[in-house]
Design a protein around this motif. Structure first.
Motif, PDB file in Angstrom:
ATOM      1  N   THR A 276       0.836  -1.194   0.000  1.00  0.00           N
ATOM      2  CA  THR A 276       0.000   0.000   0.000  1.00  0.00           C
ATOM      3  C   THR A 276       0.876   1.251   0.000  1.00  0.00           C
ATOM      4  O   THR A 276       2.098   1.185   0.199  1.00  0.00           O
ATOM      5  CB  THR A 276      -0.926   0.040   1.218  1.00  0.00           C
ATOM      6  N   ALA A 277       0.231   2.390  -0.201  1.00  0.00           N
ATOM      7  CA  ALA A 277       0.960   3.659  -0.227  1.00  0.00           C
ATOM      8  C   ALA A 277       1.631   3.956   1.103  1.00  0.00           C
ATOM      9  O   ALA A 277       2.683   4.612   1.142  1.00  0.00           O
ATOM     10  CB  ALA A 277       0.002   4.794  -0.596  1.00  0.00           C
ATOM     11  N   ARG A 278       1.043   3.458   2.193  1.00  0.00           N
ATOM     12  CA  ARG A 278       1.612   3.728   3.507  1.00  0.00           C
ATOM     13  C   ARG A 278       2.922   2.985   3.737  1.00  0.00           C
ATOM     14  O   ARG A 278       3.665   3.297   4.668  1.00  0.00           O
ATOM     15  CB  ARG A 278       0.587   3.361   4.583  1.00  0.00           C
ATOM     16  N   GLU A 279       3.210   2.002   2.889  1.00  0.00           N
ATOM     17  CA  GLU A 279       4.467   1.262   2.990  1.00  0.00           C
ATOM     18  C   GLU A 279       5.532   1.804   2.053  1.00  0.00           C
ATOM     19  O   GLU A 279       6.626   1.252   1.975  1.00  0.00           O
ATOM     20  CB  GLU A 279       4.210  -0.222   2.677  1.00  0.00           C
ATOM     21  N   CYS A 280       5.217   2.871   1.348  1.00  0.00           N
ATOM     22  CA  CYS A 280       6.168   3.467   0.406  1.00  0.00           C
ATOM     23  C   CYS A 280       6.725   4.752   1.016  1.00  0.00           C
ATOM     24  O   CYS A 280       5.971   5.694   1.288  1.00  0.00           O
ATOM     25  CB  CYS A 280       5.483   3.781  -0.921  1.00  0.00           C
TER      26      CYS A 280
ATOM     27  N   LEU B  16      -0.864  12.090   0.754  1.00  0.00           N
ATOM     28  CA  LEU B  16      -1.981  11.146   0.775  1.00  0.00           C
ATOM     29  C   LEU B  16      -3.264  11.802   1.275  1.00  0.00           C
ATOM     30  O   LEU B  16      -4.352  11.523   0.762  1.00  0.00           O
ATOM     31  CB  LEU B  16      -1.627   9.937   1.636  1.00  0.00           C
ATOM     32  N   ASP B  17      -3.159  12.687   2.263  1.00  0.00           N
ATOM     33  CA  ASP B  17      -4.346  13.407   2.737  1.00  0.00           C
ATOM     34  C   ASP B  17      -4.931  14.268   1.627  1.00  0.00           C
ATOM     35  O   ASP B  17      -6.161  14.336   1.460  1.00  0.00           O
ATOM     36  CB  ASP B  17      -3.986  14.288   3.936  1.00  0.00           C
ATOM     37  N   ARG B  18      -4.059  14.905   0.861  1.00  0.00           N
ATOM     38  CA  ARG B  18      -4.532  15.751  -0.242  1.00  0.00           C
ATOM     39  C   ARG B  18      -5.194  14.902  -1.323  1.00  0.00           C
ATOM     40  O   ARG B  18      -6.240  15.280  -1.886  1.00  0.00           O
ATOM     41  CB  ARG B  18      -3.360  16.540  -0.814  1.00  0.00           C
ATOM     42  N   GLU B  19      -4.619  13.745  -1.608  1.00  0.00           N
ATOM     43  CA  GLU B  19      -5.200  12.852  -2.606  1.00  0.00           C
ATOM     44  C   GLU B  19      -6.568  12.331  -2.165  1.00  0.00           C
ATOM     45  O   GLU B  19      -7.498  12.237  -2.966  1.00  0.00           O
ATOM     46  CB  GLU B  19      -4.251  11.679  -2.858  1.00  0.00           C
TER      47      GLU B  19
ATOM     48  N   PHE C 119      -9.634   6.712  -3.795  1.00  0.00           N
ATOM     49  CA  PHE C 119      -8.419   6.708  -2.988  1.00  0.00           C
ATOM     50  C   PHE C 119      -8.112   5.296  -2.498  1.00  0.00           C
ATOM     51  O   PHE C 119      -6.965   4.848  -2.525  1.00  0.00           O
ATOM     52  CB  PHE C 119      -8.571   7.655  -1.802  1.00  0.00           C
ATOM     53  N   ALA C 120      -9.147   4.583  -2.035  1.00  0.00           N
ATOM     54  CA  ALA C 120      -8.945   3.227  -1.523  1.00  0.00           C
ATOM     55  C   ALA C 120      -8.438   2.300  -2.618  1.00  0.00           C
ATOM     56  O   ALA C 120      -7.586   1.433  -2.368  1.00  0.00           O
ATOM     57  CB  ALA C 120     -10.249   2.688  -0.938  1.00  0.00           C
TER      58      ALA C 120
END
Length: 270
Positions: A210-214, A222-225, A234-235
């Motif tokens: 996931t994006a949180r692992e990058c 990510l908040d802006r996206e 987003f999900a």
């Protein structure tokens, strides 16, 4: 032959021998550790990228957030196979021609950055062929374009957007060769072969990033996206969550909840 010309010839021969030795040393290093090729061509790999490149699983599904380096890592795998497995055929299938061209560009970029340790026989927009008999071929996701190949490695990019008919036309490429399959994608709708294999398939090694692992995705980005895209997109784009088709009248969960095998039909056999 003059003495000066003889000395010049000796220097040329010595330089050619040194280059040949250096190329052989690089190939040996890449065989020992495929992640070294990524480091030489792109930069230090993320932990999951290094683990993937060092793995030997035959069937692989990679579910990744946007921009976490999935295309770079499979392009490196394609190049590594071509360099270290003579007479191999790597087939890369992408949804559209522009994506196929971009994927081969990544392969060519890594090849040049690594010093071209095996000479090229042919270089084109969609093909890289080496003098060791190996080739990398990038194809658009059309059913008629993926026949007639026997693949050592089959890569399907953005697999959730590649149609079932294309996948089923491409998968026989692995039968005679017993080659490797790598299907990579961001999450999309809860339909199609990639979703089915991810949720129900057997024999696959599944990679989920996931994006949180990058480390390149900041919380602020990510908040802006999320605010811009909304929770559903987003999900799918960043959290590896498959979504219902935008044209669906009922959600997948509602349809599943409506099914009950305990209720007897009004007509016909029970």
């Amino acid at each position: 032959m003059s003495a000066a010309l003889a000395r010049q010839l000796e220097r040329v021969e010595a330089l050619a021998a040194a280059r040949s030795t250096a190329a052989a040393d690089r190939l040996a290093a890449y065989r020992a550790d495929p992640a070294r090729l990524f480091a030489d061509g792109i930069g230090e790999p993320d932990p999951w990228q290094a683990e993937f490149l060092r793995s030997t699983d035959r069937l692989n599904l990679i579910l990744c957030a946007r921009q976490v380096g999935k295309s770079s890592v499979v392009a490196t795998l394609a190049l590594h196979t071509a360099l270290t497995v003579p007479h191999s055929t790597v087939v890369i299938v992408c949804p559209i021609e522009a994506q196929a061209n971009e994927m081969l560009r990544k392969v060519a970029s890594g090849y040049n950055a690594a010093g071209r340790p095996v000479a090229a026989r042919r270089e084109a927009v969609t093909t890289l062929e080496l003098v060791n008999g190996s080739r990398v071929i990038a194809l658009p996701g059309k059913e008629r374009s993926v026949h007639s190949y026997t693949a050592t490695l089959l890569i399907i990019d953005e697999a959730a957007r590649v149609g079932d008919e294309v996948y089923h036309a491409a998968s026989p490429q692995l039968s005679a060769s017993q080659g490797r399959l790598v299907a990579l994608s961001t999450a999309f709708s809860k339909s199609g072969w990639f979703f089915k294999e991810w949720t129900e398939g057997t024999g696959f090694r599944r990679w989920s990033i996931t994006a949180r692992e990058c480390p390149r995705h900041t919380p602020e980005f990510l908040d802006r996206e999320r605010r811009s895209m909304g929770d559903r997109w987003f999900a799918m784009s960043y959290l590896n969550e498959f979504g219902d088709d935008v044209a669906a009248v009922f959600s997948t969960e509602d349809i599943a909840a409506s099914l009950n095998n305990d209720i007897k039909p009004l007509f016909g056999r029970s």
